[in-house]
Write a protein that holds these residues in place. Sequence first.
Motif, short mmCIF file in Angstrom:
data_model
loop_
_atom_site.label_atom_id
_atom_site.label_comp_id
_atom_site.label_asym_id
_atom_site.label_seq_id
_atom_site.Cartn_x
_atom_site.Cartn_y
_atom_site.Cartn_z
N LYS A 183 4.23 -28.39 35.82
CA LYS A 183 3.04 -28.75 36.59
C LYS A 183 3.41 -29.18 38.00
O LYS A 183 2.69 -28.90 38.96
N ALA A 184 4.56 -29.87 38.13
CA ALA A 184 5.00 -30.27 39.47
C ALA A 184 5.19 -29.04 40.35
O ALA A 184 4.74 -29.01 41.51
N LEU A 185 5.84 -28.01 39.82
CA LEU A 185 6.07 -26.79 40.60
C LEU A 185 4.77 -26.08 40.95
O LEU A 185 4.67 -25.43 42.00
N THR A 186 3.75 -26.20 40.09
CA THR A 186 2.45 -25.60 40.39
C THR A 186 1.91 -26.11 41.72
O THR A 186 1.43 -25.34 42.56
N TYR A 187 2.00 -27.41 41.92
CA TYR A 187 1.46 -28.01 43.15
C TYR A 187 2.38 -27.78 44.35
O TYR A 187 1.90 -27.49 45.45
N PHE A 188 3.69 -27.91 44.17
CA PHE A 188 4.61 -27.66 45.28
C PHE A 188 4.54 -26.19 45.71
O PHE A 188 4.70 -25.88 46.89
N ASP A 189 4.28 -25.30 44.75
CA ASP A 189 4.15 -23.88 45.06
C ASP A 189 2.95 -23.63 45.98
O ASP A 189 2.99 -22.80 46.89
N ASN A 194 7.39 -37.46 38.37
CA ASN A 194 7.66 -38.76 37.75
C ASN A 194 7.40 -38.75 36.25
O ASN A 194 8.00 -39.54 35.51
N LEU A 195 6.50 -37.88 35.82
CA LEU A 195 6.20 -37.76 34.38
C LEU A 195 7.12 -36.77 33.67
O LEU A 195 6.94 -36.49 32.49
N ASN A 196 8.07 -36.21 34.43
CA ASN A 196 9.05 -35.27 33.89
C ASN A 196 8.41 -33.96 33.45
O ASN A 196 8.95 -33.26 32.59
N ASP A 197 7.26 -33.63 34.01
CA ASP A 197 6.58 -32.35 33.72
C ASP A 197 6.86 -31.41 34.88
O ASP A 197 6.07 -31.30 35.83
#
Length: 611
Positions: free
Chosen positions: A416-422, A410-413
């Motif tokens: 970092k989003a992929l870090t957690y989904f990974d 949602n923050l368009n980052d």
Amino acid sequence: MKKVLLVDDDELIHALIEAALSKHSDSFEIVHAFDVKNATTILERDDISLIVTDLVMPGGDGFQLISQLHEKRQDIPCIVMTSYELPELEQRLEGKVFQFFKKPVMSQELADAILRGLKSQQKRGDLGKFSVVGIVQLMETENTTCRLDVHRFGDHHDINQCVEKNCKEFRGSLFLVQGTIYDAVCGKLTGEEAALKLLSMEGVQVSSCFLDSKSIVRRVHKSNQNLLISAMIEKDHQREEAEGEAVLPQQKLLEDGIRLCERLEFSQAQKPLMSFVKENRQSAEGWLWLSRAVTEPKKIKAALAEAYRLAPEHAEIMEDVEKFRLFGNAAADDLKAIRCPFCYAPLEPAAAVCGFCKACLLTEFASLTNLDPGSVEQRLLRRAAGRFEKVLAAEVNPKILFYAGAVYLNLNDFDKALTYFDLLIPIIQVDSRHQKVAEQVNRIVEHIASSQRMEERGPRPEQVRREKQIIDNQVNKRTVLVVEDSPTTRKVIKMTLQSGGFRVIEAVDGVEALSKLNDNRPDLVLLDIMLPKIDGYKILSILKKNGETKEIPVVMLTSKNRILDKVKGHLSSASAYLTKPFKPSELISVVSGILDKHAPESVKAADLQPG
């Protein structure tokens, strides 16, 4: 012989480490555990001197094990090794972990760390039933460097019987350098607070072990004399504290309720919060958190009204009143609300976007088209991100991993989003209950890859036109073997290359990569350095020594700029390297450029023809 407990769900890791450390078999014995439950059983049964553990495992995680050790067995050094990396992971484990390694771990480095950890366990001595103050004064006289472990006796009236039956509870440790207190740990307290707590104890059992002073970080800067005087004052207040102990269980109810809300377990949070406000009706904080846990509009309104009555100027209470006003105007009395995972605003069950923080909820009712980073309340989402990271510092929680990725989406980052989904994907893939979540994460990863490609293409029409021209003039698609253990990174790379007209073959580790090379001859290999089983250095060496594969160009992938200097020697036979995260246009440019250099002259000439 000292025993070292190795905790990892990968049997190959156990075999490789045991083989690599076999030359140290006269110094320590390796005991194997394949999950946290098994490790806990072994710790209760065996005399373990040191633990080496992974962080992410099915059926539990290393964070839980480290937390248990920090609370109950601080005398056992813990070494962490992991393939995954949460933001600021090493800082979060500081004070709880003896040493931290990123996989793959060099066997000699691990052996040296184990031997240092075991050395810290040597020369342990039981100093008997004395006041902690008296023992510290003795150590100061002798200029001793050591760790003092403090245990409180159990409920036996006969203290000798208690010692005989080992009925004591670990309370904390004091770290002394040449007789001066440098650091202390007592429960959740550290530094000076912990030192004062331990120094004020009497009727305890104290044991010591010598330490290397280099391993002690100084967090206590007062002199021993100053601390001892403060401890005497602390003792004078202990009776008052004992009288207030009856309040502590009530406070724990509130803390448990808040913790469950932070984990997004709202229904479980209702019981402790209701119990708390029943006995503490003047607590505005208790009513505020209860209003966030309940789902019926009438109960939400009633709890918020109590909170507002008690603290009408409280910023969070005023904010939550506004959230309910937005919800209550449209909600029916019999409607049960859901909660925005980011700002706790009450929402209708079919809501796709939070009306307060404007974030896309990524539920079954929401579409990725609902994402609008320009409209979200960044302050609220960044507050949620910090809250999620606090939870993940204590445990690997699949629900929180998903929403941590979602908040950064949602923050368009995207990075970092992929870090957690990974981190999330390997956990949910082994559990059929998470099938819908897995499908949603896959859609999100595809959305990120697509968004990055569109972002890169927008301002570069000439480059896009040239790439399309080159692709259209090629009779056959060129093949790229992608060797990457991260499923999210691998998917982004695959979609980017396919959009550039390349055929992609995937491998998740070095063993599978070598197998794929036997069946297919790719035009180029994209090779991650940090791989399980066989790392990228070894794969590169094997490729370049084989007559059939030595001419295949190899591009190495690495995650951190700071290790580039370290690997330059290894990269001499590689065609190039890319540092993750990289932009789609950069990946296409590097791969196309290298393949153009290695392509036959007829293909190069075709590329230069006008479209």
